[in-house]
Each structure stands twice: as structure tokens, then as C-alpha cells.
Design a protein around this motif. Structure first.
Motif, mmCIF file in Angstrom:
data_model
loop_
_atom_site.group_PDB
_atom_site.id
_atom_site.type_symbol
_atom_site.label_atom_id
_atom_site.label_comp_id
_atom_site.label_asym_id
_atom_site.label_seq_id
_atom_site.Cartn_x
_atom_site.Cartn_y
_atom_site.Cartn_z
ATOM 1 N N ALA A 130 -5.205 1.758 -10.792
ATOM 2 C CA ALA A 130 -4.182 2.387 -9.940
ATOM 3 C C ALA A 130 -4.806 3.404 -8.997
ATOM 4 O O ALA A 130 -4.464 3.469 -7.815
ATOM 5 N N GLN A 131 -5.753 4.209 -9.525
ATOM 6 C CA GLN A 131 -6.429 5.182 -8.656
ATOM 7 C C GLN A 131 -7.238 4.474 -7.585
ATOM 8 O O GLN A 131 -7.253 4.855 -6.418
ATOM 9 N N LEU A 132 -7.967 3.384 -7.969
ATOM 10 C CA LEU A 132 -8.762 2.637 -7.001
ATOM 11 C C LEU A 132 -7.874 2.094 -5.881
ATOM 12 O O LEU A 132 -8.233 2.177 -4.698
ATOM 13 N N GLU A 133 -6.704 1.560 -6.234
ATOM 14 C CA GLU A 133 -5.812 1.019 -5.215
ATOM 15 C C GLU A 133 -5.326 2.113 -4.275
ATOM 16 O O GLU A 133 -5.199 1.894 -3.067
ATOM 17 N N ARG A 134 -5.045 3.298 -4.813
ATOM 18 C CA ARG A 134 -4.594 4.394 -3.940
ATOM 19 C C ARG A 134 -5.687 4.800 -2.962
ATOM 20 O O ARG A 134 -5.425 5.027 -1.781
ATOM 21 N N VAL A 135 -6.927 4.890 -3.440
ATOM 22 C CA VAL A 135 -8.030 5.289 -2.552
ATOM 23 C C VAL A 135 -8.243 4.238 -1.478
ATOM 24 O O VAL A 135 -8.442 4.539 -0.289
ATOM 25 N N LEU A 136 -8.236 2.938 -1.868
ATOM 26 C CA LEU A 136 -8.446 1.872 -0.888
ATOM 27 C C LEU A 136 -7.311 1.824 0.129
ATOM 28 O O LEU A 136 -7.542 1.563 1.317
ATOM 29 N N LYS A 137 -6.077 2.080 -0.314
ATOM 30 C CA LYS A 137 -4.940 1.975 0.583
ATOM 31 C C LYS A 137 -4.792 3.191 1.493
ATOM 32 O O LYS A 137 -4.586 3.049 2.696
ATOM 33 N N ASN A 138 -4.920 4.391 0.911
ATOM 34 C CA ASN A 138 -4.638 5.613 1.672
ATOM 35 C C ASN A 138 -5.872 6.196 2.339
ATOM 36 O O ASN A 138 -5.753 6.955 3.298
ATOM 37 N N GLY A 139 -7.072 5.905 1.797
ATOM 38 C CA GLY A 139 -8.285 6.489 2.367
ATOM 39 C C GLY A 139 -8.372 7.979 2.167
ATOM 40 O O GLY A 139 -8.954 8.677 2.982
ATOM 41 N N ARG A 140 -7.758 8.493 1.075
ATOM 42 C CA ARG A 140 -7.775 9.933 0.820
ATOM 43 C C ARG A 140 -8.327 10.211 -0.572
ATOM 44 O O ARG A 140 -8.365 9.319 -1.434
ATOM 45 N N THR A 141 -8.714 11.451 -0.788
ATOM 46 C CA THR A 141 -9.205 11.869 -2.097
ATOM 47 C C THR A 141 -8.095 11.737 -3.130
ATOM 48 O O THR A 141 -6.923 12.027 -2.848
ATOM 49 N N ASP A 142 -8.453 11.328 -4.346
ATOM 50 C CA ASP A 142 -7.461 11.147 -5.399
ATOM 51 C C ASP A 142 -8.005 11.716 -6.703
ATOM 52 O O ASP A 142 -9.180 11.504 -7.041
ATOM 53 N N ILE A 143 -7.157 12.456 -7.407
ATOM 54 C CA ILE A 143 -7.529 13.041 -8.703
ATOM 55 C C ILE A 143 -6.703 12.343 -9.777
ATOM 56 O O ILE A 143 -5.472 12.327 -9.717
ATOM 57 N N SER A 144 -7.366 11.763 -10.743
ATOM 58 C CA SER A 144 -6.675 10.975 -11.760
ATOM 59 C C SER A 144 -6.094 11.872 -12.842
ATOM 60 O O SER A 144 -6.421 13.053 -12.945
ATOM 61 N N ASP A 145 -5.222 11.280 -13.660
ATOM 62 C CA ASP A 145 -4.796 11.925 -14.884
ATOM 63 C C ASP A 145 -5.864 11.692 -15.952
ATOM 64 O O ASP A 145 -6.847 10.960 -15.747
ATOM 65 N N LEU A 146 -5.696 12.297 -17.114
ATOM 66 C CA LEU A 146 -6.636 12.123 -18.220
ATOM 67 C C LEU A 146 -6.536 10.673 -18.745
ATOM 68 O O LEU A 146 -5.437 10.160 -18.964
ATOM 69 N N PHE A 147 -7.682 10.011 -18.882
ATOM 70 C CA PHE A 147 -7.684 8.652 -19.433
ATOM 71 C C PHE A 147 -9.018 8.420 -20.139
ATOM 72 O O PHE A 147 -9.959 9.209 -20.033
ATOM 73 N N ILE A 148 -9.120 7.311 -20.884
ATOM 74 C CA ILE A 148 -10.334 6.960 -21.628
ATOM 75 C C ILE A 148 -11.243 6.150 -20.710
ATOM 76 O O ILE A 148 -10.864 5.079 -20.216
#
Length: 713
Positions: A130-148
Motif C-alpha cells: 500500500a505504501q509503495l502504491e502511494r509513493v508511485l502514484k503521488n510521487g511524495r514522501t510517505d511514512i508507514s504505520d508500524l508493521f513486520i
């Protein structure tokens, strides 16, 4: 008729104390409660401040990771897909940063490098698609939630920035931050032992905690806090901590990362001091009751003795005789006695002062240089000072008692009465006194222009009109002469500039023909002189055009209208298309407002400022235009990365023909910024520069905002 019961001072004081004591005790209890609530509110405010500081610290860490990643994303090794060399650069960057490892993920989700593994070792696909798709689509910095994480197999956070290939985002560059780092930030704040501080991600999952962190990391915050987070980004509430402790929770969320900080204060620690204070208050109440009643009885006796001593003195004052009061035991009563003694003297002094004040006021009115005329309710003259006698050529005895309208031309009297003598609210406080320009008439029939202010006051319950008149005949003559002079100067500038252009073009054409036909027959020095002549003619023609533009700023009198500054910016981009393309400049703009002004002049203003940002730059120019509202004034800014200007020249550059560089360094006439200043002044604003050598320049100018203007286009 039933006789009214009269109580003594002693009895009244005793009842007063008794009546006030219980409300005072209740008030004290209320004050204690209020103080508790105030301290609680202050504690909440302080805790909110700590929470804000803590979330700002978290955001700074994320911003630091973003800046490092953006610098790394421009690596030549990455552009050439030399992933081995790129992994070495990323590993080197980790030595200067707190991130655990750096990962490069392609558009398909495959990890290309991961500094947590040697280069070449097989890497799994990314799990946070989901984070990868947001970065590819929006072209902006993205901070993820906590995950494994798929490689480290432990909870972590990703800070991802886009990697561009041309105009397309081809990869996502990720810095992996472990909760341990945020746990250290939380520990460094050294909260009191009874505070429960928590850092949680955008989805409300705990990332760091001051108590039992290993037990609760990865779990959601409490249900009460979860519900409140859905309603507000910053608030306080009473809830139960994850350990089951009743707490007052204060939380705040970052508007950028949407991460948040919650700080819990145990409720028991807040109410303990209030209970102790209420028990102490109950014990003091009984002691206060007995002591207050006894003191009131004693003080009542002293007051009675002093008041009785004033009775005879007050009667003497009423009969108009002098009064002398001996010293009394009660200070306030003694002051009343002395005041009675002085009152008879003050009455005599006040009568004399009133007479003197009237004499001084009349002297001021008579010595005033402006004509002062006072009218009664019937609009008849009751005061006509010496300046009015001189102005209207009418003796005082002929003016008093006559209508003032006699000094207004007959054709204007109806309008004058309607506008200036219509009853209105009296002027009070700091209200502005209305001023009008009108035509008056002397006693001999001569008409002349006057400036009239007409404050209206109340005197003895009736309206009094005071007219203050000033002869402005000479001022109007000077104004008309100035207007004629300005028109002549503007016409001269147009004619002179226009007539200069024809011979200049002829000189330029002849010089070009001379160079074309005879350059091969002349020596190098002659050819150089021909070229210098052509350049001088071209510059003189440009100077003539700039002089015409400078003159038009003041001569053009088009009515102002709403102007969309975003459209003005688009016009500037079209006009500067050639220099922008030639220099590779980047010219951008933020949201721009709609203002009231002259569209042509605003285009000329922005064109000159952006063109300067492109021209005076040693590298690829970057120019950004934006606007902000400050106290009903739009402040426009044009920021560039040019060569900058020393502070000592910040005023000089706006003067006409004042240049800081030679024609060989930068071409120009030195009129552009002078035109900018005239445009801004014509729009009721001001213009200035903030700059230093080598640090670029920011030109700022203001345009007043009017009601109904939009905040952005």
C-alpha cells in the motif's frame, strides 16, 4: 403606619459578618475547586506543550530521514542502475543516520537492495504494498504505520521517498526506522515516574511507551482514546490506561505524518491535594466565626463615635458656614471630615475658575487663524470670531443673530443646508469630525472655496453647531498648477521618447548596412567601432522603451478591477518563454489571490521581477512566486537563487538608472525596478528586498485586500 426599625452600626456589622461568613466559606471551597481546575487546566496545557514538542521531535526525525533519502535518490549510481555501488553509498549514509537499514524497491514491489543483507543475496518482495502504491502514484514522501518487515522479521517503520526516472516514479527508496529509536526519544524527555507517555502511528498502534513498552508495542491504544482520535487531532479526556489505571489523557497528532503522542496523568494524583485542602477549610471555618463576630462588635463602637462627630460639621456646611472637624480615630471618617472643611473653599474657587475658563476660551477662539462660527438650533450665528469677520468682510455686530446661510451663494443654499446642517449624532470620543469643501460668499458677493468641518455637540440639552472654515483658494490654485505641470511633463516624456525611436532605428539600420557591405574593407578597429555603435543604438532604443513604460505607470488611469493573479502569472510565463527555455529556468508559483488593480501593470510588475530572477543567476535559475495574507494586506514574494545583493544597495536598486553591474556583466537599463516601485505605489502598497550576496533574493510587495477578495485563485 408601622414604624421602620432602625438598626445600629454594631448590630449591622454583626449581622453582616454572620451573613457573609457562610458565603465566604462556600466561596473559599469554590475557589479551592476553581484553583484545582485551574491547576488541572495548566497541567493539561503544559502536557499538550510536551506532547507537541515530542511529536515535533518525531516529525524532525522523519524529516531528517526524508532529506537524506532525497539526497541519496539523486545518486548517479542509481540513475545508471549500478545497484552494487548504490548499496555502498547507502551503507555509508547509514553511518551518519539513525536509520537501521535502507531499501530500494522497484515498481513491481521487488527489493533491489537492502543494506541489512549483502549485495547479491536474494531479497523478498516488499510486504507494505500500500505504501509503495502511494509513493508511485503521488510521487511524495510517505511514512508507514508500524508493521513486520519481511527481512528483519520485527516491527519497524518505513520512511519512503520516490525515485524518478525522467518524469516517472520508477522506484521507492526506503529508510527503515526501528521502534527502539523512537523509544530512546521518549526516554530522553524524562517524564515524571507517574506519567504514561505513548507514541502511536497514524492508525493508532503503539510504537513506543514509557511503561512496559515490550508488552504493548504493536497493540492499539485504548478504546476511549481511539474513539476521541477519530473526532479531533488534539484534545484531553479521562480514560483508562492499558494497565487499567484511571488517567487524564492529553494527546496531539502531527498534521503531516498523522502520528501522535498521548500522555496520561493518573487521576488520583490530581485530586489528593484538593481533599486535603477541604478538610483544612472546615477546621478554620469555626475559628473564623467566633473571632469575626467579636472584632465586628469592637470596630462598630469606634465607627459610631467618629460618625457622630461629623454630624455638626455637615450641618454647618449646609448652612454655608465654615466647618472645622477635629482629628478622628477612623482614617476614612477623618478624611471625610477634612473633605467637608475643604468643600466650602472649593465651591468658591470653582465659581472663579469657571469665569476664568470662559475668558480663556473666548481668547483662543478670537485668536484662531481659522474662521469659527457657532450656530444655535435655529441656525443663527451666536459666535463670530475675528478670523470670520476678516474672511467674510462682515462686522461682528452685523453677523450676530443672523442666519449663516447668508454667506452661501443662493443657488447652493438648499444643498448646503441639507448636507451640512442636517441634525446628526454628536461627535464623541475619537470619532472623526466630518470635513466638506464648499463654496462660500463674502459680504460683497465674491465667491470663494472653503474647507468646512462641522462638529455637533450638545450644550444644556440642545444641539450646537460649530463651523470651522478655512479659505483654500490659494491651495486650489497651486493644485491646478501642479496638475497642469504633471500633464505637460508626461506629454513631454511621450513625445521625446517616441521621437527618439525613429532616428535610433535609422542609426541602427545604417550601422548594420555599413557592417554588412564594408566590413571586409575596414580594419578590425573600424569594425569594432561599428559594432559598438550598433550596440549603443540598440541599448538607447531599449532605454527609450523603458522610459515610455515608466511614464505610462503614472499616466495610465484605467479603473481598477478584480485581477486573478494566477492568470497574471500564466501571462508572464508566456512572455518569458524564450529566456526560460534558453536558461533552463524553473519558474513556479503557489496559490495566488484575486486582487483589485490594473492587470497590465501587474503583468509588467511580475514580469520584471521574474525576469531579474532569471537574468541575475550564475547557475540554473529557480524562481518561486507566492502570496500570503497579513492583516488585510496581500504580501507577494518572488524568491530566486541568484547572485544576491548587498544590504547597502537594497534601497538604491529601486531608483531609476541605478545599476550595480556593467553592460558587459548583465544587460539592462536600470529602469525595471523603478517601474516595479511605481506600479506597487499606484496600487497603494510598498516593495522591498531581502537578500545577501550569494544567497539569492526575495522581492516582496504588498497590495491591500478588499472585502470579497478570494484567498486564492
Amino acid at each position: 403606619m408601622k414604624k421602620t426599625r432602625i438598626t445600629s452600626i454594631r448590630s449591622s456589622l454583626a449581622w453582616l459578618v454572620a451573613a457573609c461568613l457562610v458565603p465566604a466559606i462556600v466561596m473559599a471551597a469554590l475557589l479551592l475547586t476553581y484553583d484545582y481546575r485551574r491547576q488541572r487546566a495548566e497541567l493539561v496545557r503544559d502536557t499538550v506543550a510536551h506532547a507537541r514538542a515530542l511529536i515535533h521531535a518525531v516529525d524532525r526525525e522523519f524529516a531528517g530521514a526524508e532529506m537524506s533519502l532525497r539526497s541519496l535518490s539523486t545518486s548517479p549510481s542509481l540513475q545508471s542502475q549500478d545497484f552494487a555501488a548504490f548499496q555502498e553509498q547507502a551503507t555509508t549514509l547509514l553511518h551518519r543516520h539513525y536509520a537501521n537499514n535502507i531499501v530500494l524497491i522497484d515498481a513491481g514491489g521487488q527489493q533491489r537492495i537492502n543494506t541489512a543483507r549483502p549485495y547479491g543475496q536474494p531479497l523478498p518482495k516488499a510486504t507494505n504494498m500500500a505504501q509503495l502504491e502511494r509513493v508511485l502514484k503521488n510521487g511524495r514522501t510517505d511514512i508507514s504505520d508500524l508493521f513486520i518487515g519481511p527481512v528483519l522479521k520485527r516491527p519497524l517503520i518505513n520512511v519512503a521517498v520516490p525515485v524518478y526516472s525522467g518524469n516517472t516514479v520508477s522506484h521507492s527508496l526506503v529508510a527503515v526506522v526501528l521502534p527502539d529509536h523512537l523509544q530512546k526519544i521518549l526516554s530522553d524527555y524524562r517524564f515524571p515516574p507517574n506519567r504514561i507517555a505513548t507514541i502511536f502511528d497514524a492508525s493508532g498502534v503503539i510504537v513506543a511507551r514509557t511503561r512496559e513498552a515490550p508488552r504493548f508495542i504493536g497493540q492499539p491504544v485504548g478504546p476511549d482514546l481511539t474513539q476521541r482520535l477519530a473526532e479531533a487531532d488534539e484534545a484531553s479526556l479521562e480514560s483508562v490506561s492499558r494497565e487499567g489505571i484511571p488517567v487524564l489523557t492529553v494527546f496531539t497528532r502531527s498534521p503531516t505524518s498523522r502520528w501522535g503522542v498521548a500522555i496520561g496523568i493518573p487521576v488520583e494524583s490530581l485530586t489528593e491535594e484538593l481533599r486535603r485542602s477541604l478538610w483544612l477549610l472546615s477546621g478554620l471555618a469555626m475559628l473564623l466565626l467566633a473571632s469575626s463576630l467579636g472584632l465586628a462588635w469592637l470596630m462598630g463602637g469606634r465607627i459610631v463615635q467618629s460618625v457622630r462627630a461629623l454630624r455638626s460639621a455637615a450641618l454647618s456646611l449646609g448652612y454655608g458656614r465654615g466647618a472645622t472637624v477635629p482629628a478622628l480615630e477612623i482614617r476614612e471618617v477623618d478624611e471625610v471630615g477634612q473633605a467637608i472643611t475643604r468643600a466650602s473653599l472649593m465651591l468658591t474657587d470653582a465659581s472663579k475658575a469657571l469665569t476664568d475658563s470662559e475668558a480663556r476660551m473666548r481668547g483662543i477662539v478670537e485668536s484662531a487663524t481659522d474662521a469659527i462660527v457657532i450656530l444655535d438650533d435655529s441656525r443663527n450665528i451666536v459666535l463670530f470670531n475675528f478670523a470670520a469677520v476678516t474672511m467674510f468682510g462682515c462686522p461682528l455686530e452685523d453677523a450676530i443673530g443672523t442666519p449663516f446661510i447668508r454667506f452661501i451663494p443662493e443657488r447652493l443654499r438648499a444643498d448646503f443646508s441639507a448636507q451640512l446642517l442636517t441634525p446628526r449624532e454628536p461627535v464623541t470620543g475619537e470619532e472623526e469630525i466630518p470635513i466638506k469643501v464648499a463654496t462660500a460668499m463674502r459680504l460683497d458677493g465674491e465667491e470663494f472655496a472653503v474647507e468646512i468641518s462641522f462638529p455637533q455637540v450638545l450644550a444644556g440639552g440642545s444641539e450646537v453647531h460649530t463651523l470651522i472654515l478655512r479659505d483654500i483658494t490659494a491651495r486650489l490654485r497651486i493644485h491646478e498648477a501642479l496638475e497642469r505641470s504633471n500633464l505637460d511633463l508626461q506629454q513631454f516624456a511621450y513625445v521625446a521618447s517616441h521621437d527618439l525611436k525613429t532616428p535610433l532605428r535609422s542609426i541602427g539600420g545604417f550601422v548594420q548596412l555599413l557592417e554588412k557591405d564594408y566590413a571586409s574593407k575596414l580594419d578590425e578597429r573600424a569594425v569594432a567601432l561599428i559594432r559598438r555603435t550598433a550596440a549603443a543604438a540598440t541599448r538607447l532604443e531599449q532605454l527609450t522603451d523603458d522610459l515610455l513604460s515608466y511614464a505610462r505607470v503614472s499616466s495610465d488611469s484605467r479603473a481598477f478591477a478584480p485581477v486573478d493573479c494566477s492568470e497574471v502569472f500564466e501571462d508572464v510565463l508566456q512572455l518569458l518563454d524564450a529566456p526560460i527555455s534558453a536558461s533552463g529556468a524553473g519558474v513556479t508559483a503557489g496559490p495566488l489571490p484575486t486582487v483589485t488593480g490594473d492587470r497590465t501593470q501587474l503583468v509588467q510588475l511580475l514580469l520584471n521581477l521574474v525576469a531579474n530572477g532569471i537574468k541575475y543567476c550564475d547557475g540554473p535559475p529557480l524562481v518561486h512566486v507566492f502570496a500570503e495574507m497579513h492583516e488585510r494586506v496581500w504580501v507577494f514574494s518572488v524568491r530566486d537563487n541568484g547572485i544576491g545583493i548587498e544590504p547597502k544597495h537594497h534601497e538604491r536598486i529601486f531608483e531609476i538608472f541605478k545599476r550595480l553591474h556593467t553592460q558587459q556583466e548583465y544587460t539592462g537599463t536600470g529602469i525595471g525596478l523603478a517601474i516595479c516601485r511605481r506600479v506597487v505605489i499606484s496600487h497603494g502598497g510598498r516593495i522591498w528586498i531581502e537578500s545577501a550576496p550569494g544567497k539569492g533574493s526575495t522581492f516582496r510587495f504588498t497590495i491591500p485586500a478588499t472585502a470579497g477578495e478570494s484567498s486564492s485563485s
